[in-house]
Structures are given as structure tokens and as C-alpha cells.
Design a protein around this motif. Structure first.
Motif, mmCIF file in Angstrom:
data_model
loop_
_atom_site.group_PDB
_atom_site.id
_atom_site.type_symbol
_atom_site.label_atom_id
_atom_site.label_comp_id
_atom_site.label_asym_id
_atom_site.label_seq_id
_atom_site.Cartn_x
_atom_site.Cartn_y
_atom_site.Cartn_z
ATOM 1 N N GLU A 5 0.873 -1.232 0.050
ATOM 2 C CA GLU A 5 0.125 0.126 -0.136
ATOM 3 C C GLU A 5 0.728 1.392 -0.065
ATOM 4 O O GLU A 5 2.126 1.355 0.373
ATOM 5 C CB GLU A 5 -0.879 0.134 1.165
ATOM 6 C CG GLU A 5 -2.027 -0.924 1.144
ATOM 7 C CD GLU A 5 -2.936 -0.858 2.382
ATOM 8 O OE1 GLU A 5 -2.494 -0.300 3.306
ATOM 9 O OE2 GLU A 5 -4.105 -1.109 2.107
ATOM 10 N N VAL A 10 -6.722 11.933 -3.384
ATOM 11 C CA VAL A 10 -7.516 11.462 -4.471
ATOM 12 C C VAL A 10 -8.596 12.791 -4.385
ATOM 13 O O VAL A 10 -8.685 13.427 -3.381
ATOM 14 C CB VAL A 10 -8.537 10.266 -4.322
ATOM 15 C CG1 VAL A 10 -7.741 9.011 -4.325
ATOM 16 C CG2 VAL A 10 -9.162 10.313 -3.150
ATOM 17 N N ARG A 26 -5.225 5.531 1.608
ATOM 18 C CA ARG A 26 -4.092 4.415 1.475
ATOM 19 C C ARG A 26 -4.648 3.946 0.372
ATOM 20 O O ARG A 26 -5.747 3.189 0.256
ATOM 21 C CB ARG A 26 -3.980 3.617 2.730
ATOM 22 C CG ARG A 26 -3.691 4.370 3.850
ATOM 23 C CD ARG A 26 -2.029 4.321 3.800
ATOM 24 N NE ARG A 26 -1.299 3.027 3.731
ATOM 25 C CZ ARG A 26 0.124 3.106 3.465
ATOM 26 N NH1 ARG A 26 0.837 3.930 3.229
ATOM 27 N NH2 ARG A 26 0.552 1.940 3.660
ATOM 28 N N LEU A 27 -3.827 3.463 -0.601
ATOM 29 C CA LEU A 27 -4.139 2.633 -1.916
ATOM 30 C C LEU A 27 -3.126 1.620 -2.300
ATOM 31 O O LEU A 27 -1.994 1.672 -1.669
ATOM 32 C CB LEU A 27 -4.101 3.625 -3.149
ATOM 33 C CG LEU A 27 -5.274 4.655 -3.062
ATOM 34 C CD1 LEU A 27 -4.920 5.576 -4.460
ATOM 35 C CD2 LEU A 27 -6.502 4.177 -3.260
ATOM 36 N N ARG A 64 -12.677 9.593 -7.990
ATOM 37 C CA ARG A 64 -11.610 9.310 -7.134
ATOM 38 C C ARG A 64 -10.094 9.510 -7.524
ATOM 39 O O ARG A 64 -9.360 8.345 -7.388
ATOM 40 C CB ARG A 64 -11.789 8.242 -5.959
ATOM 41 C CG ARG A 64 -13.135 8.460 -5.097
ATOM 42 C CD ARG A 64 -13.334 7.358 -4.184
ATOM 43 N NE ARG A 64 -12.448 7.207 -3.167
ATOM 44 C CZ ARG A 64 -12.364 8.105 -2.014
ATOM 45 N NH1 ARG A 64 -13.219 8.870 -1.898
ATOM 46 N NH2 ARG A 64 -11.367 8.058 -1.027
ATOM 47 N N ASP A 126 -4.294 7.447 -12.602
ATOM 48 C CA ASP A 126 -3.762 8.336 -11.313
ATOM 49 C C ASP A 126 -2.466 8.738 -11.475
ATOM 50 O O ASP A 126 -1.482 8.225 -12.490
ATOM 51 C CB ASP A 126 -3.839 7.007 -10.199
ATOM 52 C CG ASP A 126 -5.131 6.628 -9.825
ATOM 53 O OD1 ASP A 126 -5.929 7.381 -9.907
ATOM 54 O OD2 ASP A 126 -5.169 5.569 -9.179
#
Length: 344
Positions: A5, A10, A26-27, A64, A126
Motif C-alpha cells: 500500500e 484523491v 491508502r491505496l 477518485r 492516477d
């Protein structure tokens, strides 16, 4: 071993910057596709386009999205098809133009910036307000190791788009250029124009920006709607203010061209043909850039090393960086400096 992560910002709720449209999350760390590289971010410039996306001036292409398209970082992984590019461990820049189709009539004639199938970092995919970002290997730019990441980041959009705008305004050799708005892109473009022998007049509402313009060698620096001290051979509008279009057109000499550099512009008021367009004055837009534009600009600035006025913001203060940009409180270019990068 890479972590599973990462920290990222976003655009959670597009709206006025005072409503805090960004959300820290957290992505999962993304996996690079076959033609992609995975880049660990060292710095990411804060662009007015990010502000337009956060505030909803640009309609979101996906929910997002992680914004940011002036990314400096290191390649830490790559897909199988990108292996032959030998980019592992190298420092690269990830810019606004993410991909084009390569097949349409625009791509075939060298105008890939007009490709209907083009995609953009931080809008369609992203971007760099995160610890890691993926990019197509064919669309990243090699960057020098010896220059601080904070100094390189603004070159990747502000610089490249400004370079394209300078080409679009048809400035004659040793001509007189007017620049309306004097932020991240304009202060770099002005330096390139002056290197080429141009006389530059700056019109901007920010007193600090006028001071910076004078320090960089502008022949004059006045208010946004002020008349320059002499007729302009060409002009570039960087401010997203449509009301300045007739102002700039009126300041052009016969045969002059105004290039509008922004991706978003407020409404343009009615134009008077005789006052604004007659005598072969031209109004042009600027749409993204080609990779050739990017390579040409980076070659120019690598040889000459422009002064890049930057304001560094900790990664945790991305929202404040955008708010300061919206309030004209940034002198030059805002850049996010993440804590995981050296000096962040």
C-alpha cells in the motif's frame, strides 16, 4: 520488496477548494502493465490543471482520481514489454500526455496532441500525488540525476506547455512578446523567449509576480489589464481569464497572434472585429503537447538551466498548495515534496 500500500491524495468531492475536495487515502501500490514502468515519486509539481480538476472545472474522467502530472521519480519496476527500454533505476519524468492511439490522422501527421483517443496523467489515470505512479514507457522523459527533483518537476507541464504556447504565438525573431498572467508556466516561457532575443512585457494582477518578472529581465511588468508600453508582435494568455482575451488582442500589432495556453478558460466576452481581429490578428488555442515538444523543451533547458522559482510543500499539505495556487499566493511553481524522498 515494494510495499503493498501507499499514501495518496484523491479528488473525492470536486468543488471549490475551500470545501477540501482532496482526501488523503491508502491505496494499493499499482502493478505496471506490459508496456508500463512503475515510478517511485521524488517530487510532483502542482499545476493549475490539478486545481481545475479538484474544483470541477474539468469534468472528472473517473471517480477518485489521484491528480498530478509533473512527476519526477525513479523507475523501480517495469512490464515485460517495457524491458527493452532499459529504464530500471533511471530517473524519469511523467508528464500530462499519458498515451495516444498512434493510428489516427492526427497522430500520423505528427499532431498527437489532437488525438481523439489521447489520455492524460492525473485525469484518465492516477497521477503523482502518491508514492508510486505507473506510466507508459514510451511516454516518460529521461531526466538528469544531478538536478534537484523540486527544480525539475515544473518543467514537465508548466515548461512544456509554455514551450508549445510560444511556438503557437508565432513570435518573430527578436520580436516583442506580451505575457498575460505570470505563474509557473509563464515565468519559464519568458526566460526561453528572452534567450531567443525577444523583448518581454508582462501583465499580471499579482504584485509579487510583477517583481519576479522584473528580476528575470522582463522589459516591463504591469497590471493584468494594463496596456503594454508598445504594440506586441505576439502574446500568450496564461491566466484562465477569458475577459483578458480582448485586452490582449487589442494590444497586438498588425499581424500579431494571441495564443491561449490554458486547458480551461472563463467565458470570453464579445469581440469587436475591427478593434480585436482586423489587420490579420490571430487568436489561437493551445491543446496539450506532443512528445516532440517535450523533448525539444527539455533539451533547451538542459543546455541553459533556467531559474525555476519554486515553493515546496510537504506531501501532507497538498490541499494547502492548491488553495495557495487558487489565491495567487504562489510565486512561481508549487511542488509537493514527499517524506519518502531524499530531503522530503
Amino acid at each position: 520488496m515494494r510495499p503493498q500500500e501507499m499514501d495518496a491524495w484523491v479528488v473525492a468531492r470536486p468543488g471549490p477548494i475551500r470545501t477540501n475536495p482532496l482526501e488523503r487515502v491508502r491505496l494499493p501500490v499499482p502493478e505496471p502493465g506490459p508496456d508500463e514502468v512503475l515510478v517511485r515519486v521524488e517530487a510532483c509539481g502542482v499545476c493549475r490543471t490539478d486545481l481545475h480538476l479538484a474544483e470541477g472545472d474539468l469534468p472528472p474522467h473517473r471517480e477518485r482520481t489521484v491528480p498530478g502530472h509533473q512527476v519526477v521519480g525513479r523507475v523501480v519496476a517495469h512490464g515485460d514489454a517495457a524491458r527493452g527500454r532499459d529504464l530500471a533505476g533511471s530517473r524519469v519524468g511523467v508528464a500530462w500526455l499519458r498515451s495516444t492511439c498512434g493510428r489516427c490522422r492526427y497522430c500520423r501527421r505528427g499532431a498527437e496532441n489532437l488525438c481523439p483517443g489521447s489520455t492524460y496523467t492525473g485525469w484518465d489515470a492516477d497521477g503523482g500525488y502518491a508514492e508510486y505512479v505507473t506510466a507508459l514507457a514510451d511516454y516518460v522523459y529521461p531526466l538528469p540525476d544531478e538536478v534537484p527533483a523540486v527544480q525539475l518537476a515544473p518543467l514537465l507541464c508548466a515548461g512544456i506547455i509554455g514551450h508549445r504556447a510560444l511556438l503557437r504565438c508565432d513570435l518573430p525573431p527578436r520580436g516583442v512578446l506580451g505575457i498575460y498572467g505570470f505563474g509557473s508556466s509563464a515565468h519559464l516561457t519568458a526566460q526561453v523567449a528572452m534567450w531567443q532575443g525577444a523583448k518581454v512585457h508582462v501583465m499580471t494582477r499579482s504584485a509579487k509576480a510583477r517583481e519576479l518578472a522584473a528580476e528575470l529581465g522582463a522589459a516591463s511588468a504591469g497590471g493584468a489589464a494594463d496596456a503594454p508600453p508598445e504594440p506586441l508582435d505576439a502574446a500568450i494568455l496564461f491566466a484562465p481569464a477569458g475577459e483578458l482575451v480582448p485586452v490582449a488582442l487589442s494590444a497586438l500589432d498588425r499581424g500579431g497572434t494571441l495564443a491561449v495556453a490554458g486547458i480551461h478558460l472563463s467565458d470570453v466576452p464579445p469581440l469587436n472585429y475591427e478593434r480585436h481581429l482586423f489587420q490579420e490578428r490571430t487568436l489561437r488555442s493551445v491543446t496539450a503537447n506532443t512528445r516532440a515538444d517535450g523533448r525539444a523543451f527539455l533539451e533547451i533547458v538542459t543546455a541553459r538551466s533556467p531559474r525555476v522559482a519554486t515553493v515546496a510543500y510537504p506531501f501532507a499539505e497538498a490541499g494547502r498548495a492548491l488553495a495557495d495556487l487558487a489565491g495567487d499566493r504562489v510565486e512561481g511553481s508549487a511542488v509537493l515534496t514527499p517524506p519518502w524522498a531524499d530531503g522530503g
